[in-house]
Design an enzyme around this catalytic site. Structure first.
Site, PDB file in Angstrom:
ATOM      1  N   LYS A  52      34.839  -3.102  76.899  1.00 21.87           N
ATOM      2  CA  LYS A  52      35.631  -3.882  77.779  1.00 21.87           C
ATOM      3  C   LYS A  52      36.519  -5.137  77.201  1.00 21.87           C
ATOM      4  O   LYS A  52      37.681  -5.172  77.476  1.00 21.87           O
ATOM      5  CB  LYS A  52      34.538  -4.817  78.642  1.00 21.87           C
ATOM      6  CG  LYS A  52      33.662  -3.837  79.701  1.00 21.87           C
ATOM      7  CD  LYS A  52      32.403  -4.612  80.300  1.00 21.87           C
ATOM      8  CE  LYS A  52      31.852  -3.713  80.982  1.00 21.87           C
ATOM      9  NZ  LYS A  52      30.257  -4.001  81.492  1.00 21.87           N
ATOM     10  N   GLN A  96      26.635  -8.975  81.243  1.00 26.17           N
ATOM     11  CA  GLN A  96      26.099  -7.395  80.672  1.00 26.17           C
ATOM     12  C   GLN A  96      24.840  -7.248  81.194  1.00 26.17           C
ATOM     13  O   GLN A  96      23.963  -8.090  80.637  1.00 26.17           O
ATOM     14  CB  GLN A  96      26.405  -7.115  79.468  1.00 26.17           C
ATOM     15  CG  GLN A  96      26.270  -5.759  79.059  1.00 26.17           C
ATOM     16  CD  GLN A  96      27.247  -4.606  79.698  1.00 26.17           C
ATOM     17  OE1 GLN A  96      28.341  -4.982  79.958  1.00 26.17           O
ATOM     18  NE2 GLN A  96      26.691  -3.836  80.372  1.00 26.17           N
ATOM     19  N   ASP A 119      32.275  -8.391  88.452  1.00 27.24           N
ATOM     20  CA  ASP A 119      31.600  -7.342  88.758  1.00 27.24           C
ATOM     21  C   ASP A 119      31.283  -7.014  90.127  1.00 27.24           C
ATOM     22  O   ASP A 119      30.978  -5.866  90.638  1.00 27.24           O
ATOM     23  CB  ASP A 119      30.197  -7.414  87.933  1.00 27.24           C
ATOM     24  CG  ASP A 119      30.114  -6.836  86.717  1.00 27.24           C
ATOM     25  OD1 ASP A 119      31.168  -5.674  86.459  1.00 27.24           O
ATOM     26  OD2 ASP A 119      29.207  -6.960  85.631  1.00 27.24           O
TER      27      ASP A 119
END
Ligand code: NDP
Length: 280
Positions: A52, A96, A119
């Site tokens: 990422k 995460q 997200d």
């Protein structure tokens, strides 16, 4: 032979488009910044976070990395999220997953400002998707819609069957296909006669988490098959939830693993970051 849906090429094209957009934004003095939080040192998470960060650097998005020790308390994590929510410079916040067991993932996701929820996991983002309002969409299913559209596959009016109903793949996938006017069926571990249902699909999305479970007995001749699964087989090679060699000969289009859905997830994360910065 089927059309092989090339996620690598499609994600590369999306990243190029985003790179240009980020340059345009910079020219207007709009700078995009993503905060990435990792708690603990799970090796798989470290790889995902690294990828990422690399994608951000390529596109021209600033990334702030917070690598917190395993013993970080929920309170400390929530405090950091609060600070990042308040930080005007930060457009997107990504925590995460999975988190260590002593931290409640739902509490953490809910703490992220929905305007920075790149997200797309916040209940407000999911609710907005459900009722057709604007909001961030979970990256993997959003990437699958792009794969279909950019491969010239029509969704409207098609029988779409999704195997799996997880919050990050199956459910948002079903809602997105519905938004695109597909006729959608969602299946799961309690579905009776799974093969009977999946054989109706013009577009079959497979997100079961079981290596090579879907063989040609589950697939209608000429169907489009999208394989979300990622596993390592006994030879340490990547494979999906679909038995590719068995299924590919009978379908009209299929995603390979690797090189299908996988690369799209990061591309769509980058897309969401650019959107987050653009609306400010
Ligand atoms: P989950 O384990 O959260 O969900 C799996 C789903 O499959 C559940 O809804 C489950 O049903 C259903 N299921 C399990 N067994 C069966 C069965 N025998 N018949 C029918 N349905 C079944 O997985 P995720 O959605 O998170 O991920 C799915 C796969 O996709 C995994 O391999 C994961 O690694 C991969 N993945 C890939 C990503 C990418 O970027 N390419 C991103 C995210 C995931 P029930 O709800 O009843 O338990």
């Amino acid at each position: 032979m089927p059309q092989i849906i090339d996620g690598k090429a499609i994600s590369a094209a999306i990243k190029e488009e985003l790179k240009e957009k980020v340059e345009e934004l910079k020219a207007r003095d709009v700078h995009i910044c993503l905060a990435v939080i990792q708690v603990g040192n799970d090796p798989a998470s470290a790889v995902y976070v690294g990828n990422k960060k690399k994608a951000c650097a390529y596109i021209g998005i600033e990334s702030l990395a917070y690598e917190l020790p395993e013993e970080t308390t929920q309170e400390e994590l929530l405090r950091l999220i609060g600070e990042l929510n308040a930080n005007q410079k930060v457009n997107g916040i990504l925590v995460q997953l999975p988190l260590p067991k002593h931290i409640d993932e739902n509490d953490v996701i809910r703490a992220i400002d929905p305007k920075k929820d790149v997200d797309g996991f916040h209940p407000q983002s999911v609710g907005a998707l459900c009722i057709g309002q604007e909001g961030f969409v979970s990256c993997t299913p959003a990437g699958i819609i792009q794969l279909l559209k950019r491969s010239g596959i029509e969704i409207a009016g098609k029988e779409c069957v999704v195997i799996g109903r997880s919050n990050i793949v199956g459910k948002p996938m079903a809602l997105l296909l519905l938004r695109e006017n597909g006729t959608v069926t969602v299946t799961h571990s309690r579905t009776k006669d799974l093969k009977e249902v999946t054989k109706r699909a013009d577009i079959l999305i497979v997100a079961i988490g079981k290596p090579k479970m879907i063989t040609k007995e589950y697939v209608k001749e000429g169907a489009v098959v999208i394989d979300v699964g990622i596993h390592r087989n006994e030879n340490n090679k990547l494979c999906g939830d679909v038995d590719y060699d068995d299924v590919a000969p009978i379908c009209s289009a299929i995603t390979p693993v690797p090189g299908g859905v996988g690369p799209m997830t990061i591309a769509m994360l980058m897309h969401n970051c650019v959107e987050a910065g653009n609306v400010r």
